[in-house]
Design a protein around this motif. Structure first.
Motif, mmCIF file in Angstrom:
data_model
loop_
_atom_site.group_PDB
_atom_site.id
_atom_site.type_symbol
_atom_site.label_atom_id
_atom_site.label_comp_id
_atom_site.label_asym_id
_atom_site.label_seq_id
_atom_site.Cartn_x
_atom_site.Cartn_y
_atom_site.Cartn_z
ATOM 1 N N ASN A 60 -1.393 -10.335 4.016
ATOM 2 C CA ASN A 60 -0.723 -9.565 5.048
ATOM 3 C C ASN A 60 0.766 -9.561 4.705
ATOM 4 O O ASN A 60 1.413 -10.610 4.738
ATOM 5 C CB ASN A 60 -0.974 -10.218 6.417
ATOM 6 N N GLY A 61 1.317 -8.405 4.379
ATOM 7 C CA GLY A 61 2.720 -8.302 3.993
ATOM 8 C C GLY A 61 3.689 -8.660 5.097
ATOM 9 O O GLY A 61 4.842 -8.987 4.837
ATOM 10 N N GLU A 62 3.235 -8.613 6.339
ATOM 11 C CA GLU A 62 4.101 -8.986 7.456
ATOM 12 C C GLU A 62 4.136 -10.496 7.652
ATOM 13 O O GLU A 62 4.967 -11.003 8.387
ATOM 14 C CB GLU A 62 3.624 -8.282 8.728
ATOM 15 N N ARG A 63 3.208 -11.209 6.999
ATOM 16 C CA ARG A 63 3.162 -12.673 7.045
ATOM 17 C C ARG A 63 2.933 -13.197 5.636
ATOM 18 O O ARG A 63 1.890 -13.780 5.341
ATOM 19 C CB ARG A 63 2.052 -13.132 7.983
ATOM 20 N N PRO A 64 3.891 -12.998 4.739
ATOM 21 C CA PRO A 64 3.690 -13.356 3.334
ATOM 22 C C PRO A 64 3.453 -14.840 3.071
ATOM 23 O O PRO A 64 2.914 -15.196 2.024
ATOM 24 C CB PRO A 64 4.967 -12.873 2.645
ATOM 25 N N ASP A 65 3.818 -15.693 4.009
ATOM 26 C CA ASP A 65 3.577 -17.127 3.825
ATOM 27 C C ASP A 65 2.193 -17.546 4.313
ATOM 28 O O ASP A 65 1.800 -18.699 4.170
ATOM 29 C CB ASP A 65 4.642 -17.955 4.542
ATOM 30 N N GLY A 66 1.455 -16.596 4.879
ATOM 31 C CA GLY A 66 0.113 -16.889 5.372
ATOM 32 C C GLY A 66 -0.890 -16.942 4.227
ATOM 33 O O GLY A 66 -0.530 -16.836 3.056
ATOM 34 N N PRO A 67 -2.149 -17.100 4.559
ATOM 35 C CA PRO A 67 -3.185 -17.214 3.524
ATOM 36 C C PRO A 67 -3.425 -15.890 2.792
ATOM 37 O O PRO A 67 -3.116 -14.821 3.314
ATOM 38 C CB PRO A 67 -4.429 -17.631 4.311
ATOM 39 N N ILE A 73 -1.258 -6.431 -2.392
ATOM 40 C CA ILE A 73 -2.145 -7.008 -3.390
ATOM 41 C C ILE A 73 -1.340 -7.425 -4.620
ATOM 42 O O ILE A 73 -0.249 -6.923 -4.864
ATOM 43 C CB ILE A 73 -3.279 -6.043 -3.812
ATOM 44 N N ALA A 74 -1.908 -8.352 -5.365
ATOM 45 C CA ALA A 74 -1.314 -8.812 -6.626
ATOM 46 C C ALA A 74 -2.456 -9.121 -7.587
ATOM 47 O O ALA A 74 -3.512 -9.600 -7.178
ATOM 48 C CB ALA A 74 -0.457 -10.057 -6.402
ATOM 49 N N PHE A 75 -2.243 -8.820 -8.851
ATOM 50 C CA PHE A 75 -3.218 -9.103 -9.893
ATOM 51 C C PHE A 75 -2.753 -10.372 -10.612
ATOM 52 O O PHE A 75 -1.680 -10.398 -11.209
ATOM 53 C CB PHE A 75 -3.316 -7.924 -10.861
ATOM 54 N N VAL A 76 -3.568 -11.429 -10.521
ATOM 55 C CA VAL A 76 -3.187 -12.735 -11.051
ATOM 56 C C VAL A 76 -4.364 -13.358 -11.794
ATOM 57 O O VAL A 76 -5.439 -13.538 -11.207
ATOM 58 C CB VAL A 76 -2.734 -13.687 -9.916
ATOM 59 N N GLY A 133 0.823 -1.204 0.000
ATOM 60 C CA GLY A 133 0.000 0.000 0.000
ATOM 61 C C GLY A 133 0.855 1.251 0.000
ATOM 62 O O GLY A 133 2.082 1.196 0.097
ATOM 63 N N SER A 134 0.210 2.381 -0.077
ATOM 64 C CA SER A 134 0.913 3.662 -0.157
ATOM 65 C C SER A 134 1.671 4.004 1.111
ATOM 66 O O SER A 134 2.496 4.901 1.110
ATOM 67 C CB SER A 134 -0.087 4.779 -0.471
ATOM 68 N N ARG A 135 1.425 3.267 2.180
ATOM 69 C CA ARG A 135 2.107 3.558 3.441
ATOM 70 C C ARG A 135 3.424 2.815 3.592
ATOM 71 O O ARG A 135 4.055 2.863 4.634
ATOM 72 C CB ARG A 135 1.186 3.254 4.609
ATOM 73 N N GLY A 136 3.828 2.089 2.588
ATOM 74 C CA GLY A 136 5.139 1.461 2.618
ATOM 75 C C GLY A 136 5.118 -0.035 2.846
ATOM 76 O O GLY A 136 4.131 -0.706 2.604
ATOM 77 N N VAL A 137 6.229 -0.542 3.342
ATOM 78 C CA VAL A 137 6.433 -1.982 3.510
ATOM 79 C C VAL A 137 5.531 -2.525 4.623
ATOM 80 O O VAL A 137 5.242 -1.845 5.595
ATOM 81 C CB VAL A 137 7.914 -2.256 3.849
ATOM 82 N N GLY A 138 5.137 -3.778 4.466
ATOM 83 C CA GLY A 138 4.280 -4.402 5.464
ATOM 84 C C GLY A 138 2.822 -4.095 5.184
ATOM 85 O O GLY A 138 2.460 -3.597 4.129
#
Length: 78
Positions: free
Chosen positions: A47-54, A36-39, A27-32
């Motif tokens: 959740n960018g702080e838990r990238p291996d999560g759902p 989102i991703a377009f696929v 998001g515009s607030r930076g890391v973490g």
């Protein structure tokens, strides 16, 4: 022609997407925070702080409704 990475629909009629090569955007607030991703024509959110999560997967129409609802204060995120 490239093989599609979308498999058969799973829970709630959503496809199981291969997100291993997704280009995640913060998001515009930076890391973490939220990423989102377009696929394959869908929007995935994690959740960018838990990238291996759902990840949540939205169809384009659902994503639009989510974004408009968020901007309108519907989810108390303003």
């Amino acid at each position: 022609m490239a093989k599609s990475t979308v498999s058969q629909p799973v829970a709630w009629g959503k496809p199981a997407l291969d997100l291993s090569g997704a280009d995640w955007q913060s998001g515009s607030r930076g890391v973490g925070g939220v990423q989102i991703a377009f696929v394959e024509g869908f929007v995935a959110m994690r959740n960018g702080e838990r990238p291996d999560g759902p990840s949540l997967v939205f169809a384009p129409r659902e994503w639009r409704r989510f974004v408009l609802g968020t901007r309108g204060g519907r989810f108390g995120l303003n």
